[in-house]
Design a protein around this motif. Structure first.
Motif, PDB file in Angstrom:
ATOM      1  N   GLU A 144       0.592  -1.221   0.162  1.00 53.47           N
ATOM      2  CA  GLU A 144      -0.101   0.187   0.031  1.00 53.47           C
ATOM      3  C   GLU A 144       0.686   1.392   0.097  1.00 53.47           C
ATOM      4  O   GLU A 144       0.460   2.329  -0.718  1.00 53.47           O
ATOM      5  N   ILE A 145       1.922   1.001   0.656  1.00 52.79           N
ATOM      6  CA  ILE A 145       2.741   2.257   0.813  1.00 52.79           C
ATOM      7  C   ILE A 145       3.431   2.544  -0.699  1.00 52.79           C
ATOM      8  O   ILE A 145       3.518   3.765  -1.181  1.00 52.79           O
ATOM      9  N   ARG A 146       3.675   1.651  -1.388  1.00 49.59           N
ATOM     10  CA  ARG A 146       4.312   2.017  -2.777  1.00 49.59           C
ATOM     11  C   ARG A 146       3.319   2.272  -3.682  1.00 49.59           C
ATOM     12  O   ARG A 146       3.355   3.414  -4.436  1.00 49.59           O
ATOM     13  N   ALA A 147       2.012   1.861  -3.504  1.00 49.49           N
ATOM     14  CA  ALA A 147       0.903   2.530  -4.274  1.00 49.49           C
ATOM     15  C   ALA A 147       0.618   3.920  -4.167  1.00 49.49           C
ATOM     16  O   ALA A 147       0.308   4.553  -5.039  1.00 49.49           O
ATOM     17  N   TRP A 148       0.921   4.349  -2.708  1.00 52.54           N
ATOM     18  CA  TRP A 148       0.650   5.465  -2.327  1.00 52.54           C
ATOM     19  C   TRP A 148       1.644   6.617  -3.195  1.00 52.54           C
ATOM     20  O   TRP A 148       1.086   7.451  -3.371  1.00 52.54           O
ATOM     21  N   GLN A 149       2.894   6.139  -2.972  1.00 53.39           N
ATOM     22  CA  GLN A 149       3.683   6.871  -3.483  1.00 53.39           C
ATOM     23  C   GLN A 149       3.730   6.902  -5.099  1.00 53.39           C
ATOM     24  O   GLN A 149       3.735   8.112  -5.802  1.00 53.39           O
ATOM     25  N   VAL A 150       3.057   5.971  -5.764  1.00 54.10           N
ATOM     26  CA  VAL A 150       2.875   5.981  -7.101  1.00 54.10           C
ATOM     27  C   VAL A 150       1.722   7.156  -7.340  1.00 54.10           C
ATOM     28  O   VAL A 150       1.758   7.966  -8.349  1.00 54.10           O
TER      29      VAL A 150
ATOM     30  N   GLU B  83      14.256   0.668   1.059  1.00 56.95           N
ATOM     31  CA  GLU B  83      13.505   0.052   0.230  1.00 56.95           C
ATOM     32  C   GLU B  83      12.183   0.096   0.256  1.00 56.95           C
ATOM     33  O   GLU B  83      11.654   0.426  -0.858  1.00 56.95           O
ATOM     34  N   VAL B  84      11.727   0.444   1.454  1.00 60.65           N
ATOM     35  CA  VAL B  84      10.030   0.152   1.422  1.00 60.65           C
ATOM     36  C   VAL B  84       9.672   1.773   1.188  1.00 60.65           C
ATOM     37  O   VAL B  84       8.372   1.855   0.684  1.00 60.65           O
ATOM     38  N   LEU B  85      10.341   2.475   1.998  1.00 64.79           N
ATOM     39  CA  LEU B  85       9.946   4.017   1.718  1.00 64.79           C
ATOM     40  C   LEU B  85      11.068   4.967   1.098  1.00 64.79           C
ATOM     41  O   LEU B  85      11.712   5.784   1.855  1.00 64.79           O
ATOM     42  N   PRO B  86      11.315   4.675  -0.138  1.00 66.23           N
ATOM     43  CA  PRO B  86      12.522   5.551  -0.622  1.00 66.23           C
ATOM     44  C   PRO B  86      12.191   7.098  -0.935  1.00 66.23           C
ATOM     45  O   PRO B  86      10.961   7.277  -1.339  1.00 66.23           O
TER      46      PRO B  86
END
Length: 293
Positions: A47-53, A89-92
């Motif tokens: 979800e964090i990656r989707a949020w950054q995208v 890696e998780v929150l670049p």
């Protein structure tokens, strides 16, 4: 207030984060949770990656704005929720573009300040330039911060919650003394419309935009532009970078050193090594050999 929000607020308070940072982090976490309709405790790396995208591609936020969201989520998951993740890696963090600010010349500063028609707005914008203050620091100056005996201004709890002293120029002191009889404030040097409150950053920004229109300058001008001009003009006048770092309140010397790339009258005035080479001895032409029959 949820238990998670309360816990995060307590974690930020015990680490002495500024009130502005606390409210910003809480807002970013709230937007993240609202987007998925679930508590952050139930969300993870996917979800964090989707949020950054989403922030990058759909909302098209700047790298600086995305970096604030990343910092907020890092604090939540690393400090409050104590996740054992590899956060790089998780929150670049997005790599910000390295852009040079457009800097006003001394004559353009004079032209701009001459178009500030309100005496209080003129005084605070002049202070931003004369002392290199951030607008958040200028609006929170108190009367007691002006020390005319030592000719310094005390900046209380600037960025990073650090105190520092900056110079009080004689020209600025004269400006403040002309301005002072018009307000008769008790606490804040630049009081706002609400009793007991300082002038707001929005009010200063609006005054800056109005003066910019009147000035006819083609360069962009914000209150922070005056801080940039302060640093570059000092550098071009021969002030060393370390002194400018202390005046600006920068944590890293590398941040201040970036102004070397802007100070064209200093950098571009440096002699080329070609000009320093010894001049070659001119080669005289050899006399022509006599003709033989």
């Amino acid at each position: 207030m949820t238990a998670l929000r309360q816990r995060m607020l307590e974690d930020m308070r015990v680490r002495n984060l500024s009130p502005h940072t606390q409210s910003s982090y809480i807002l970013q976490v709230s937007l993240f949770a609202r987007h998925f309709g679930r508590s952050p405790e139930e969300l993870g790396p996917d979800e964090i990656r989707a949020w950054q995208v989403h922030l990058t591609d759909e909302r098209k936020l700047s790298p600086a704005s995305i970096a604030v969201a990343v910092s907020a989520l890092r604090f939540l998951y690393k400090v409050t929720l104590r996740k054992a993740w590899t956060f790089e890696e998780v929150l670049p963090a997005p790599k910000p573009p390295h852009k040079l600010p457009v800097v006003l010349s001394p004559l353009e500063v004079v032209r701009f300040l001459g178009c500030v028609d309100n005496i209080k707005h003129h005084a605070i914008l002049t202070t931003c330039y004369a002392a290199g203050l951030r607008v958040s620091e200028a609006v929170h100056l108190k009367i007691s911060a002006i020390d005319s005996r030592r000719m310094v201004i005390r900046v209380d709890q600037g960025k990073g919650r650090k105190d520092r002293y900056v110079m009080l120029s004689s020209a600025l002191l004269e400006t403040l003394r002309s301005y002072w009889p018009t307000v008769h404030a008790r606490e804040w040097l630049f009081p706002g419309d609400l009793p007991g409150q300082p002038i707001t950053r929005d009010a200063v920004g609006n005054a800056c935009r109005r003066a910019h229109r009147l000035s006819g300058l083609t360069k962009p001008v914000t209150p922070h532009s005056l801080r940039h001009a302060f640093a570059v003009h000092l550098l071009e006048a021969g002030t060393d970078v370390r002194t400018i770092q202390l005046l600006l309140g920068h944590r890293s010397l590398a941040t201040t050193a970036q102004y070397l790339r802007i100070a064209t009258s200093t950098v571009c005035a440096t002699a080329s090594p070609l000009d320093l080479l010894p001049r070659p001895i001119p080669i005289e032409p050899k006399p022509a050999a006599p003709a033989h029959f």
